[in-house]
Design an enzyme around this catalytic site. Structure first.
Site, PDB file in Angstrom:
ATOM      1  N   ASP A   1       0.854  -1.117  -0.017  1.00  0.00           N
ATOM      2  CA  ASP A   1      -0.080  -0.085   0.161  1.00  0.00           C
ATOM      3  C   ASP A   1       0.791   1.166   0.065  1.00  0.00           C
ATOM      4  OD1 ASP A   1      -2.451  -1.433   0.041  1.00  0.00           O
ATOM      5  OD2 ASP A   1      -2.387  -1.457   2.387  1.00  0.00           O
TER       6      ASP A   1
ATOM      7  N   ASP B   1      -4.710  -3.009   4.700  1.00  0.00           N
ATOM      8  CA  ASP B   1      -5.402  -2.442   6.180  1.00  0.00           C
ATOM      9  C   ASP B   1      -6.855  -2.640   6.186  1.00  0.00           C
ATOM     10  OD1 ASP B   1      -5.917  -0.713   4.119  1.00  0.00           O
ATOM     11  OD2 ASP B   1      -4.551   0.818   5.180  1.00  0.00           O
TER      12      ASP B   1
ATOM     13  N   ASP C   1      -9.367  -6.000   2.029  1.00  0.00           N
ATOM     14  CA  ASP C   1      -7.922  -6.555   1.656  1.00  0.00           C
ATOM     15  C   ASP C   1      -7.759  -8.022   2.174  1.00  0.00           C
ATOM     16  OD1 ASP C   1      -7.025  -4.269   0.457  1.00  0.00           O
ATOM     17  OD2 ASP C   1      -6.529  -3.244   2.339  1.00  0.00           O
TER      18      ASP C   1
END
Length: 1126
Positions: A378, A679, A683
């Site tokens: 990310d 997070d 996901d």
């Protein structure tokens, strides 16, 4: 009927302490268990229940009453399975079949040695006792290791259940640990949270709960405050948000009752443990075969020496000892330390990784992370600091290069932005002095900080409008926006904020500083240019909008407000803020380290393509030969189009969780070992699909953490690099131990086999082999499996998915060191008695020939025999039973042999002494000699008994003669292992075997302990001669044996040097330096480069709709004529 009194001996149960609150624990428990709505209404609903519990739905619990609530209704803790005691672990270690066999054999040896007088006289029981001591030591050390391992895992596993939850106490929103939650708390839930207590929902904003873990029901349950407000612990929030009044915690909750029945599950074996178990099994089978051969060879020799199988001698260096020896060979051969080494290494690494902000949830992830070839990371919080600040933006038709002050904006715009930022948000800021902590979505926190700088207290705004908030829709990674609906006296106002390019597609109007104007294509294009300009500077662009709906609309469906898609239309654009999130200063170097280590780093983000490219270039991820894709384009492309792009793909922007899952799946299909960060709740599929799922400890939801293998506690990319280093270290440490142990196994089995089969001597006795086993398995595992990571590991390419556990380089070192040790062991065993003659060394290493000993000791050994002189004459002068020596064959026909004159003067025709002992001693006066079978011949009977005794005593004498040689052999063997353990610290032909040696306290301690105990074994009386059957060495022997052991180190350096200078051969290393493409031997390896810079981005989408008017305000979305300016 009268009450029965308390009988004698009965103990009256103490009265439970009265509950200080108005609801008895049992009544509350019963209501919660049965989801009894009528009982809840009888208490006055949730509001009345909260009052009776001493709580308040608006202000929460008074912090001063938390302890009283915990005392009255219990703590939010579950009973832990008690740890196994040390003695329980000792008992488990004793269950090992090989140890059981060894115990039985030791018991028999001890019993016979103590029970039979002759054996007791010679102290044969001491060996049995010594074996018992060794067994106790081995088992105790093993149990100690298990105890420490279990203790470590318990500490680490306790972290798994530690969750920070949001509660309201004393009118303040705060974070507390889940174990601090008590009945009466007002508990805030949000999407992705794991529910940790039972509660009743009194504020439901589209709250959807996944109860599969508790009920097995696969479909999530939508909660409401009227019909189904009951929320259970152990479940997860999949959508929406809500507030609970906690009514049951710990063992009183539904999840607590379930856990009490289930108990604790055991840990599965990791892939590396499975591989090592197979290796251990294979080596064990080889050892078993060697043990059988040794037992057979020694037994055959014993039977030959004793002319049969005398049962009364089986414990006098006989079958009992041979069996013990064979079992001990199996004990040494079975490398049970291999799985132990993995466990020790994992436990040690997990503890150290915690200090590096890596919390390992799944053991196998430690190993797998070391083989990672791709990391999909990310952006926000991982590559950047996640400390967001509004630095510029477009506000009400005017662009600012800074965050404007309220005085620079129209008052009505400021008011609406305050409501949007404060109400359309679940984040909050905790301030303690100068320290400011963000809780929740960091973008929302940045907007709250903007309000703070404007002098607006967001908590006051929330409190003022709390009752007016009609609906809330949290941020969705699919829609890239969040919204809330506020009910005013004359209308519903729907506030929306989200990714600027997505929100702008839903806007039909905008505020230009004085009025609302229609947003045409030209205006939208200009705003998109504003967004693109900020994005190219690395800013996250958030568009803040609103729209109005009438309070009553008969044409509106009943569930209109349940779906945000119905509401997020015809929006009025008020502002586009540019939020800066600086790149973490350590990230560019961490990315370079990954690239040097052969790991491809990809950024997968929901941000704008331009923002993503800017940050990726700043981090060093997006290089000239790499490409960036947008999620919509990625989704449209067929697999055959994507596959050629994957090696060059470095940035996937505006991606959805489904895009991340697809990318991971495709990379795995190409043979990559993929680590993925995540997070959000959405996901979780990608985290599960990846080889190693990395959840963010700060920004991550509990659903993401549950799905992950490792939790990055500080959300920092550099911590991910540390997890790679630790993963490689675990795998390398196991290889170190494997190389060390297989060398010991190889040498021990070879010298034991050939020593027993060829020479008839056991080079290493039972106690010595058990000591070797302790050094090799337990001590070796402790020393090599706890080595700290070596930074050099990040200069090599990842070992990937299917690399062999034992490389050719390792086999090279195993064989070279093994043959070096075997050479010295055989040279000591057979060369010392031969070449170190008696004149120079005082006969210390001579093995007296049996004929010499026979001649010297015959009369002494047979002193109690009636015909000792005659029998000795038969043995020494006549040469019975040795005819092939100069004292036998040539002298039997001489007058020195007393049988010679008897046969010369006999009445039969034979005038020379026959070669058969019975005939020679019994038939010299018999006419039909050789056929009488003279069974009553006393000379022959005496000779038979004497012959057996002399042979047995000579065997004992030879063993005593060999003790000096075998002591040197044993000491040299142990020091070879000690120095080879240092060699094993580097397995890839590096010269740095001493680097970090003296900063590793565990390794140094193991070496020191081994040396100290070896000195005690050799030098301390009774321990050396009675237990280990060794002799004290003089200083020359100590020097020589230690020097032989030390020779393993220069040999190792020579092997590494020759490997690098000799031409390419089958023993060359295959490991490759990741950044230079060179093998460890210095030869160039293949490298591939790709060229061509490319960026693929998607086009705009349009959303149509009609505006709703609001005549009473300048900010009502009434369309005014526009001049086309923005």
């Amino acid at each position: 009927m009268a009450d029965k009194g308390v009988g004698k001996g009965d103990v009256e149960a103490p009265e439970p302490a009265p509950c200080p609150f108005d609801v008895e624990p049992l009544a509350l428990l019963t209501m919660n268990e049965g989801k009894d709505m009528s009982a809840l209404k009888g208490l006055g609903g949730v509001q009345g229940l909260a009052k009776k519990l001493g709580s308040n739905l608006h202000e929460g619990l008074d912090p001063s009453t938390v302890d009283a609530h915990a005392e009255a209704y219990g703590q939010n803790r579950f009973k832990e399975t008690p740890p196994k005691s040390f003695f329980a672990l000792v008992w488990e270690n004793l269950q090992d079949p090989v140890i059981i066999i060894l115990c039985v054999a030791a018991a028999v040896s001890t019993a016979l040695g103590a029970a039979i007088p002759e054996q007791r006289k010679h102290g044969e029981w001491i060996e049995g006792v010594a074996i018992w001591v060794a067994i106790i030591l081995v088992v105790s050390v093993g149990a100690g290791n298990d105890y420490q391992k279990d203790k470590q895992f318990r500490k680490l596993n306790a972290q798994k259940d530690k969750i920070m939850v949001k509660v309201i106490r004393g009118h303040q929103t705060m974070l507390v640990e889940n174990v601090e939650l008590v009945v009466g708390d007002v508990y805030l839930l949000d999407t992705g949270d794991k529910v940790v207590a039972d509660g009743i929902c009194f504020d439901c904003q589209g709250l959807v709960i996944d109860e599969a873990s508790l009920t097995g029901e696969s479909d999530p349950i939508k909660k409401n405050t009227d019909e189904d407000p009951w929320v259970r612990s152990g479940t997860q929030v999949t959508e929406g948000s809500g507030k609970l009044l906690v009514v049951a915690v710990g063992e009183n909750s539904e999840w607590g009752k379930t856990m009490a029945l289930v108990g604790e599950a055991g840990d599965d074996e990791t892939p590396l443990q499975v591989k090592l178990t197979w290796v251990a099994s294979t080596v064990g089978k080889i050892g078993f075969a060697v043990a059988i051969c040794c037992f057979a060879a020694l037994l055959i020799k014993w039977c030959v020496v004793n002319n049969g199988f005398p049962v009364n001698k089986i414990n006098q260096n006989g079958p009992i000892q041979f069996f013990l020896y064979s079992v001990t060979i199996i004990v040494v051969a079975v490398p049970e330390g291999l799985p132990l080494a993995v466990t020790i290494s994992l436990a040690y690494s997990m503890k150290k990784m915690m200090k590096d902000n890596n919390f390992v949830r799944v053991l196998a992830a430690c190993e797998t992370m070391g083989g990672a070839t791709a990391i999909c990371s990310d952006k926000t919080g991982t590559l950047t600091e996640n400390r967001m600040t509004v630095v510029e933006g477009w506000f009400a038709g005017q662009q600012f290069d800074h965050c404007p002050e309220p005085s620079e904006l129209p008052r009505e715009v400021c008011d609406e932005l305050k409501l949007n930022c404060a109400l359309n948000s679940k984040a909050f800021v905790i301030e303690s002095g100068v320290k400011v902590d963000f809780v929740g979505n960091r973008t929302e926190c940045a907007l709250l900080m903007m309000l703070k700088n404007w002098g607006c207290v967001y908590t006051d705004v929330r409190e003022e409008y709390e009752a007016s908030v009609y609906k809330m829709f949290g941020f969705s990674s699919a829609k890239k926006m969040a919204s809330c609906t506020v009910k005013f006296a004359d209308k519903f106002r729907h506030y929306n904020k989200g990714a600027a390019e997505w929100v702008l597609k839903r806007c039909t109007s905008m505020y230009n500083g004085s009025q609302i104007v229609q947003m045409g294509d030209a205006e939208r294009a200009k705003l998109v240019e504003v967004v693109t300009g900020m994005a190219k500077r690395g800013l996250r662009c958030i568009c803040l909008t609103y729209t109005d709906y009438p309070l009553v609309d008969d044409s509106r469906p009943a569930d209109f407000f349940e779906d945000s898609d119905n509401l997020d239309r015809n929006l009025v654009a008020l502002a586009i803020v540019g939020i800066k999130d600086p790149v973490r200063k350590e990230v560019p170097e961490a990315v370079r380290v990954c690239q040097r280590a052969g790991i491809t780093v990809r950024m997968v983000t929901g941000d704008n393509i331009h923002t993503a490219q800017h940050i990726a270039r700043e981090c060093g991820i997006l290089t000239e030969d790499a490409i960036a894709l947008e999620g919509p384009d990625f989704r449209k492309m067929a697999a055959q189009e994507l596959l050629p792009l994957l090696p060059k793909l470095r940035v996937l922007a505006r991606s959805s969780p489904e895009d991340k899952l697809t990318l991971v799946h495709m990379l795995k299909q190409q043979g990559e070992v993929v680590a993925v960060t995540g997070d959000g709740t959405n996901d979780a599929p990608a985290l599960k699909e990846s080889d190693v799922g990395l959840a963010m400890g700060i920004a991550g939801t509990e659903v993401a953490k549950e799905a992950a293998d490792i939790v990055i506690l500080d959300d920092n990319f550099s911590s991910i690099v540390k997890s790679v280093l630790w993963g490689r270290s675990v795998f390398t440490n196991i290889r170190k131990f494997l190389m060390f142990q297989l060398t010991v196994n190889f040498v021990a089995l070879v010298i034991s086999f050939f020593g027993a089969v060829i020479g008839g001597q056991e080079p290493l006795n039972v106690l010595q082999l058990l000591w070797v086993n302790l050094i090799m398995d337990t001590m070796g595992a402790l020393a090599l499996a706890t080595e700290d990571p070596n930074p050099e590991l990040l200069l090599m390419k990842p070992y990937g998915r299917n690399e062999n556990l034992i490389t050719r380089v390792m086999w090279k070192h195993i064989l070279v060191q093994g043959f070096y040790q075997i050479f010295w062991m055989f040279l000591i065993l057979y060369g010392m008695p031969e070449f170190m003659n008696s004149r120079k060394y005082g006969g210390r290493y001579d093995i007296e020939a049996r004929e010499d000993w026979w001649r010297r000791e015959c009369l002494n050994e047979l002193s109690g025999y009636a015909n000792a002189t005659v029998t000795c004459n038969h043995m020494l002068e006549c040469g019975f039973p040795y005819y092939n020596t100069n004292i036998g064959r040539t002298s039997i026909q001489s007058p020195a042999c007393m049988l010679y004159p008897l046969w010369q003067n006999s009445s039969n025709t034979m005038k020379f002494v026959p070669e058969d002992a019975r005939t020679a001693m019994c038939d010299y006066n018999v006419a039909n000699w050789g056929a009488s079978g003279n069974s009553g011949c006393p000379w022959y009977s005496d000779w038979q008994a004497a012959d057996t005794k002399m042979k047995r005593n000579y065997e004992t004498h030879v063993h005593d003669e060999y003790i000096h040689v075998l002591s040197c052999l044993f000491n040299a063997f142990i020091f070879c292992q000690i120095f080879n353990e240092i060699n094993a610290r580097r397995i890839n032909d590096e010269y740095t075997i001493f680097v970090g040696l003296f900063t590793n306290p565990i390794f140094c301690s193991v070496i020191v302990i081994t040396v100290v105990f070896q000195v005690i074994i050799i030098n301390v009386p009774f321990v050396n001669n009675k237990f280990f059957k060794v002799d004290r060495l003089n200083w020359q022997e100590w020097l020589a044996t230690v020097a032989i052991g030390f020779g393993a180190i220069p040999l190792s350096f020579l092997t590494r040097f020759l490997t690098k200078v000799l031409p390419e051969n089958c023993l060359r290393g295959t490991r490759v330096h990741a950044s230079t493409g060179r093998t460890l031997s210095g030869k160039p390896g293949e490298r591939t480069t790709s060229g061509g810079s490319r960026t693929v981005s998607g086009g705009p989408r349009s959303v149509s709709g009609n505006p709703h008017g609001r005549p009473s305000s300048k900010l009502s979305p009434r369309v005014a004529p526009t001049n086309g300016t923005v």
